[in-house]
Design an enzyme around this catalytic site. Sequence first.
Site, short mmCIF file in Angstrom:
data_model
loop_
_atom_site.label_atom_id
_atom_site.label_comp_id
_atom_site.label_asym_id
_atom_site.label_seq_id
_atom_site.Cartn_x
_atom_site.Cartn_y
_atom_site.Cartn_z
N SER A 171 -43.11 10.78 59.08
CA SER A 171 -44.61 10.13 58.56
C SER A 171 -43.84 9.77 57.13
CB SER A 171 -45.17 11.45 58.19
OG SER A 171 -46.39 11.17 57.26
N TYR B 154 -46.75 20.53 54.64
CA TYR B 154 -46.49 19.44 55.61
C TYR B 154 -45.46 18.32 55.18
CZ TYR B 154 -47.71 15.15 58.31
OH TYR B 154 -47.87 14.17 59.31
#
Length: 300
Positions: free
Chosen positions: A143, A156
């Site tokens: 990501s 995260y």
Amino acid sequence: MAGFDNEIVVITGAGSGIGRATAQRFARRGATVIAADIDKERVVDTVASIRLEGERAVPYQVDVSDAEAMADFADDVYSAHGVPRVLVNNAGFTTAGPFLEHTIEDWDRLMGVNLWGLVYGSTFFGRQMIDAGTGGRIINVTSVAAFTPIPLSTPYCTTKAAAQMLTEGLRLEFAGTGVGVSAICPAFVDTGFYDSAQAVGLADVAARRTRNISRYAAKLVAHSPETIAKTIVRVAARNPAVVPTPIEARALYLATRVSPGGARAAARLLKVDDLSDLMNRLIPEALLGRLDRFLAKRLD
């Protein structure tokens, strides 16, 4: 490795979003897709959509954070289909909330899916590829959060940064074996991923409002999962190291390389406390209430 006729392609998190789109695209390129997901109903639906087009796919239900389950999954795939040519470690999970509100259990789940899932997949399937001596590709979907801090997403981002370094380390270790390892770093993709994020410690109305604004803004500019799937299939036919995608992800990646301090400063502008305070000072309460109702309707 331009074509995938009769090749075995394993994809985790294939029940929806990027994983589903990637499974469908590989199948159209002639691959036999091994579609895995923790949600049996969703992955069966993915496989049904592939078979409806006359292509080949097989569903597997597996929890990528479970080492024993992943070892068994790899063994089952090998016994039934042989050594995969491509592994796409796509399964992911996120939370949204302040760092201090996250429990150890929250961290365990994030680490289990976002990091250990990649470790297990790369270990068990990577060993098959190397032992077979026929080469292959391991593609880890990380990501932009791997290199860009995001408000309310410290855990995260941490797991994605670890996944990114895992990818780069494996690429170095597997060099010369014929097994390439690449990282795909998506941004702003309309997969429902953030809609299903586990909210942690967001009881405050202003905090929830800011999170919903972020979710809605992402929907307005988000790309389709098919955009990322196209990149993944292209990467599988080549062997680049890091592929931020689409264009805004590449811009973020470049910004963190050119000016890390500037990137951190930009992220601070998105801090929930600061944004909430600014809105509370500038916008009448009645309008904030209307905004909350609008967001709730749009994100329902």
